[in-house]
Design a protein around this motif. Structure first.
Motif, PDB file in Angstrom:
ATOM      1  N   GLY A 226       0.947  -1.176   0.070  1.00 29.14           N
ATOM      2  CA  GLY A 226       0.036   0.006   0.111  1.00 29.14           C
ATOM      3  C   GLY A 226       0.802   1.293   0.015  1.00 29.14           C
ATOM      4  O   GLY A 226       0.627   2.207  -0.659  1.00 29.14           O
TER       5      GLY A 226
ATOM      6  N   VAL B 291       2.410   1.654  -3.444  1.00 31.96           N
ATOM      7  CA  VAL B 291       1.647   2.105  -4.357  1.00 31.96           C
ATOM      8  C   VAL B 291       1.222   3.764  -4.128  1.00 31.96           C
ATOM      9  O   VAL B 291       1.165   4.420  -5.310  1.00 31.96           O
ATOM     10  CB  VAL B 291       0.427   1.312  -4.316  1.00 31.96           C
TER      11      VAL B 291
ATOM     12  N   SER C  69       2.388   6.257  -7.211  1.00 31.02           N
ATOM     13  CA  SER C  69       1.091   6.862  -7.979  1.00 31.02           C
ATOM     14  C   SER C  69       0.882   8.201  -7.558  1.00 31.02           C
ATOM     15  O   SER C  69       0.556   9.258  -8.434  1.00 31.02           O
ATOM     16  CB  SER C  69      -0.070   5.975  -7.501  1.00 31.02           C
TER      17      SER C  69
ATOM     18  N   ILE D  61       2.789  -4.181  -7.933  1.00 30.02           N
ATOM     19  CA  ILE D  61       2.863  -2.645  -7.325  1.00 30.02           C
ATOM     20  C   ILE D  61       2.931  -1.773  -8.337  1.00 30.02           C
ATOM     21  O   ILE D  61       1.959  -0.825  -8.287  1.00 30.02           O
ATOM     22  CB  ILE D  61       4.097  -2.501  -6.314  1.00 30.02           C
TER      23      ILE D  61
ATOM     24  N   VAL E 288      -0.803  -1.778 -10.207  1.00 34.59           N
ATOM     25  CA  VAL E 288      -1.935  -1.262  -8.963  1.00 34.59           C
ATOM     26  C   VAL E 288      -1.552   0.451  -9.188  1.00 34.59           C
ATOM     27  O   VAL E 288      -2.350   1.345  -9.129  1.00 34.59           O
ATOM     28  CB  VAL E 288      -1.622  -1.541  -7.808  1.00 34.59           C
ATOM     29  N   ALA E 289      -0.208   0.795  -9.179  1.00 38.44           N
ATOM     30  CA  ALA E 289       0.159   2.390  -8.999  1.00 38.44           C
ATOM     31  C   ALA E 289      -0.305   3.101 -10.578  1.00 38.44           C
ATOM     32  O   ALA E 289      -0.770   4.030 -10.313  1.00 38.44           O
ATOM     33  CB  ALA E 289       1.643   2.505  -8.825  1.00 38.44           C
TER      34      ALA E 289
ATOM     35  N   ALA F 192      -3.947   3.872 -10.304  1.00 42.08           N
ATOM     36  CA  ALA F 192      -4.266   4.923  -9.226  1.00 42.08           C
ATOM     37  C   ALA F 192      -3.886   6.282  -9.486  1.00 42.08           C
ATOM     38  O   ALA F 192      -4.412   7.286  -9.026  1.00 42.08           O
ATOM     39  CB  ALA F 192      -3.636   4.481  -7.787  1.00 42.08           C
TER      40      ALA F 192
ATOM     41  N   GLY G 210      -4.797   0.355  -3.006  1.00 40.93           N
ATOM     42  CA  GLY G 210      -3.751  -0.560  -3.448  1.00 40.93           C
ATOM     43  C   GLY G 210      -3.570  -1.836  -2.675  1.00 40.93           C
ATOM     44  O   GLY G 210      -3.405  -2.774  -3.256  1.00 40.93           O
TER      45      GLY G 210
END
Length: 296
Positions: free
Chosen positions: A101, A104, A108, A161, A164-165, A168, A226
Motif C-alpha cells: 500500500g 503504491v 502513484s 505494485i 496497481v500504481a 491509481a 492499493g
C-alpha cells in the motif's frame, strides 16, 4: 514579537482545530486505531510471530484454531494445508500488504501529482494530452487494467505494485489538476509572478502546498485501494508468489478448502476487510476535518 508569536501559534491552532473536528468522528478514530494496530503488527512482525511464516510443520496439517475442536495452543489460529502457522503468516502478511500500500501510494501520488501540476498550470495542449491519457486509463475497470499490465510484465510482487500504481495515477492527477486550476487564479500566485518567480517555483512552493488537503485524503483512500487490488492480483496468482505470506495469496491457496477448512479462507479475508475498512474510515474523517465546507 507579536507577529512572530502569531506565526508560532498558527500551526498549533490548526492542529488543535483539526483534532477537535477529527476526534468527533467516531468512525475516523476507529479507523486510526485500526491503522495504528496493523502498522505496529507489521513493524514488530519478527517479534510477534511465533514461527517463521515459511516453516512447514509436516505433522500438523490443517489444524483448526485453538478455540475449535481439535485445535491446540501451539498453533493459535491453526495451520494451512502444508502445515504452516496461519497466525505467523497473517502477521508477516500485514508487513507485506502495508508495504505494498505504501509503495503504491508513493509511486502513484508522485507521478499523478506531477502530471496534475503540469496539466492545471500550463493548460493548452499539455493539459489536453495529459488528460486524454488519464481518460484512457479511467476507461478500463481498475482491476482489469491491473491484470492487463501484470500479464504483460509478468507475475510478481514488484510488477503488481507497478500495475496497481498505474491504475491509481488518474485519481491523483484529476484531484491535483482541479486544485491547481482553482489556486492559480488567486492573488498570491499573481503576486509571485509579479516578483519574477519561475513557473517551477510557483508550482512547487506556492500552489502545491495549498493542494495538500485533498491530496492527503486521496492518498489515504489510495492506500486501501492499493492493498485491495494487490490482494486481488495475489488471489489470481498474478501478484505475490508462494511461499510469500501475502493475504491475497493465502486466500488463493486456501480456496480449495473453503468448505472443509473455512478458517483458512476466513482469517486472511478478515484481515483484508479490517485494514481496508480502517483506511476508508480514516480517509473519510480526514476529508471532513480538512474541508471547511464539511465542518459542522
Amino acid at each position: 514579537m507579536k507577529a512572530q508569536e502569531l506565526l508560532d501559534e498558527a500551526p498549533q491552532s490548526f492542529l488543535s482545530e483539526f483534532w477537535e473536528y477529527f476526534s468527533k468522528n467516531r468512525g475516523a478514530v476507529i479507523g486510526l486505531v485500526l491503522i495504528i494496530f496493523f502498522v505496529v503488527v507489521a513493524i514488530l512482525a519478527p517479534v510477534l510471530a511465533p514461527y517463521d511464516p515459511t516453516i512447514v510443520h509436516a505433522q500438523s496439517l490443517r489444524l483448526p484454531p485453538f478455540f475449535s475442536e481439535g485445535g491446540t495452543t501451539e498453533f493459535l489460529l491453526g495451520t494451512d494445508d502444508v502445515g504452516r502457522d496461519i497466525l505467523s503468516r497473517l502477521i508477516y502478511g500485514a508487513r507485506i500488504s502495508m508495504g505494498i500500500g505504501l509503495a503504491v501510494v508513493v509511486l502513484s501520488a508522485s507521478i499523478g501529482t506531477l502530471l496534475g501540476l503540469f496539466a492545471g498550470y500550463y493548460g493548452g495542449r499539455i493539459e489536453w494530452f495529459i488528460m486524454r491519457i488519464v481518460d484512457v486509463l479511467m476507461a478500463f475497470p481498475s482491476i482489469l487494467l491491473a491484470i492487463v499490465v501484470v500479464s504483460v510484465m509478468g507475475p510478481g510482487i514488484s510488477n503488481a505494485i507497478i500495475a496497481v500504481a498505474i491504475v491509481a495515477i488518474p485519481s491523483f492527477t484529476r484531484i491535483v489538476r482541479a486544485s491547481v486550476l482553482a489556486e492559480k487564479k488567486k492573488q498570491y500566485v499573481m503576486a509571485s509572478k509579479t516578483f519574477g518567480a519561475g513557473s517551477f517555483r510557483i508550482m512547487t512552493r506556492e500552489i502545491l502546498p495549498n493542494c495538500m488537503a485533498p491530496l492527503i485524503v486521496q492518498a489515504t483512500l489510495g492506500f486501501s485501494d492499493g492493498i485491495l487490488n494487490a490482494a486481488a492480483l495475489g488471489f489470481l496468482g498474478l501478484g505475490a508468489q508462494a511461499p510469500m505470506p501475502e493475504w491475497g495469496t493465502m486466500l488463493s491457496d486456501a480456496r480449495a478448502f473453503i468448505q472443509s477448512n473455512p478458517w483458512m479462507v476466513t482469517l486472511p479475508g478478515l484481515c483484508i476487510l479490517v485494514v481496508v475498512l480502517g483506511f476508508n474510515l480514516f480517509g473519510d474523517g480526514l476529508r471532513d476535518a480538512l474541508d471547511p465546507r464539511l465542518k459542522r
